[in-house]
Design an enzyme around this catalytic site. Structure first.
Site, PDB file in Angstrom:
ATOM      1  N   SER A   1       0.644  -1.255  -0.017  1.00 33.10           N
ATOM      2  CA  SER A   1      -0.075  -0.166   0.026  1.00 33.10           C
ATOM      3  C   SER A   1       0.879   1.247   0.038  1.00 33.10           C
ATOM      4  O   SER A   1       2.176   1.361   0.401  1.00 33.10           O
ATOM      5  CB  SER A   1      -0.919   0.005   1.087  1.00 33.10           C
ATOM      6  OG  SER A   1      -1.578  -1.339   1.361  1.00 33.10           O
TER       7      SER A   1
HETATM    8  N1  SAH Z   1      -0.455  -4.870   4.140  1.00 36.27           N
HETATM    9  C1  SAH Z   1       0.156  -5.236   2.734  1.00 36.27           C
HETATM   10  C2  SAH Z   1      -0.548  -4.610   1.635  1.00 36.27           C
HETATM   11  C3  SAH Z   1      -2.056  -5.367   1.454  1.00 36.27           C
HETATM   12  S1  SAH Z   1      -2.387  -5.549   0.010  1.00 36.27           S
HETATM   13  C4  SAH Z   1       1.338  -4.638   2.979  1.00 36.27           C
HETATM   14  O1  SAH Z   1       1.882  -4.032   3.980  1.00 36.27           O
HETATM   15  O2  SAH Z   1       2.379  -4.724   1.952  1.00 36.27           O
HETATM   16  C5  SAH Z   1      -3.814  -6.838  -0.003  1.00 36.27           C
HETATM   17  C6  SAH Z   1      -3.642  -8.128   0.248  1.00 36.27           C
HETATM   18  O3  SAH Z   1      -4.662  -8.845   0.848  1.00 36.27           O
HETATM   19  C7  SAH Z   1      -2.990  -8.843  -0.869  1.00 36.27           C
HETATM   20  O4  SAH Z   1      -1.802  -9.536  -0.620  1.00 36.27           O
HETATM   21  C8  SAH Z   1      -4.209  -9.975  -0.984  1.00 36.27           C
HETATM   22  O5  SAH Z   1      -3.664 -11.350  -1.714  1.00 36.27           O
HETATM   23  C9  SAH Z   1      -4.703 -10.278   0.262  1.00 36.27           C
HETATM   24  N2  SAH Z   1      -5.849 -10.769   0.553  1.00 36.27           N
HETATM   25  C10 SAH Z   1      -6.952 -10.465  -0.200  1.00 36.27           C
HETATM   26  N3  SAH Z   1      -8.069 -11.193   0.335  1.00 36.27           N
HETATM   27  C11 SAH Z   1      -7.818 -11.908   1.358  1.00 36.27           C
HETATM   28  C12 SAH Z   1      -8.258 -12.706   2.259  1.00 36.27           C
HETATM   29  N4  SAH Z   1      -9.391 -12.915   2.423  1.00 36.27           N
HETATM   30  N5  SAH Z   1      -7.587 -13.375   3.557  1.00 36.27           N
HETATM   31  C13 SAH Z   1      -6.107 -12.816   3.508  1.00 36.27           C
HETATM   32  N6  SAH Z   1      -5.487 -12.061   2.542  1.00 36.27           N
HETATM   33  C14 SAH Z   1      -6.152 -11.494   1.444  1.00 36.27           C
END
Ligand code: SAH
Length: 214
Positions: free
Chosen positions: A60
């Protein structure tokens, strides 16, 4: 310019843009974001933009992360659940803020990203973060209830299991809304139920899984 210098500049910019929480700013000055992005993107690591980490997912934007962490009102010693690990950068920031007596559980649905994050976190020498490969919309009951919960993907609603796994007085921060158009919701668990506050518009990749967008 040296990466460390660029990192200091990024944090100054976040301050100018209104981030006030000293602990959030200090953590962002300490954790090297460039060690959480793909190798080809090290030079972009301290720009205030999201960066791709593969599998159509992103690390992000620094401002967004700082904004969410400030809204979470993190304190030393807290137990925090993150849904959406991706690079592990945000989990590492939370680890730094809650300190050695705190604990972070972070859930990632894409196996290769869970592995990427584990490796990144291990290299930092961080010991109080547990990465779990699972559907985070179901939460992680084993270690609950949590003081704080943060969802870093856009969800249609706050997944009911997460509300259940939050302590009384606890806070959830999550981008809620239809695909690619969310509002940042800060919800506090009170005796009368969840008290919600809308903190404004953001755009996130979709939350998948049972209580996600599918
Ligand atoms: N916090 C992260 C950025 C998150 S991007 C950082 O610091 O880099 C969003 C992430 O959520 C992605 O990796 C995606 O694969 C994950 N995601 C989406 N749906 C999800 C779910 N149901 N359970 C766990 N992870 C999920």
């Amino acid at each position: 310019m040296m990466l460390a210098q660029k990192r200091v500049q990024m944090v100054r910019q976040l301050e100018i843009e209104g981030i006030r929480d000293k602990n959030v700013l200090a953590a962002m000055e300490k954790i090297p974001r460039h060690e959480f992005v793909p190798e080809g993107m090290i030079n972009e690591a301290y720009l205030n933009i999201p960066l791709p980490v593969g599998y159509e997912q992103t690390i992000s934007q620094p401002y967004t992360i700082a904004f969410m962490l400030e809204a979470l009102e993190l304190k030393k010693g807290q137990k925090v659940l993150e849904v959406g690990t991706a690079s592990g950068y945000n989990a590492s920031l939370i680890s730094e803020i809650v300190g050695k007596k705190g604990k972070v559980y972070t859930l990632e649905i894409i196996p290769a990203l869970a592995k990427f994050a584990k490796e990144n976190i291990r290299k930092q020498g961080i010991k109080n973060v547990k990465v779990v490969e699972s559907d985070g919309s179901l939460g992680y009951k084993n270690a609950g209830p949590y003081d704080r919960i943060i969802i870093t993907a856009g969800a249609p609603e706050i997944p009911p299991p997460l509300t259940k796994q939050l302590k009384k007085g606890g806070i959830i921060v999550a981008p809620i809304g239809p695909l690619y158009s969310q509002n940042m919701i800060k919800a506090t668990k009170t005796r009368e139920g969840m008290k919600r506050k809308d903190l404004g518009a953001f755009v996130f990749v979709p939350l998948k899984g049972k209580y996600g967008h599918g």
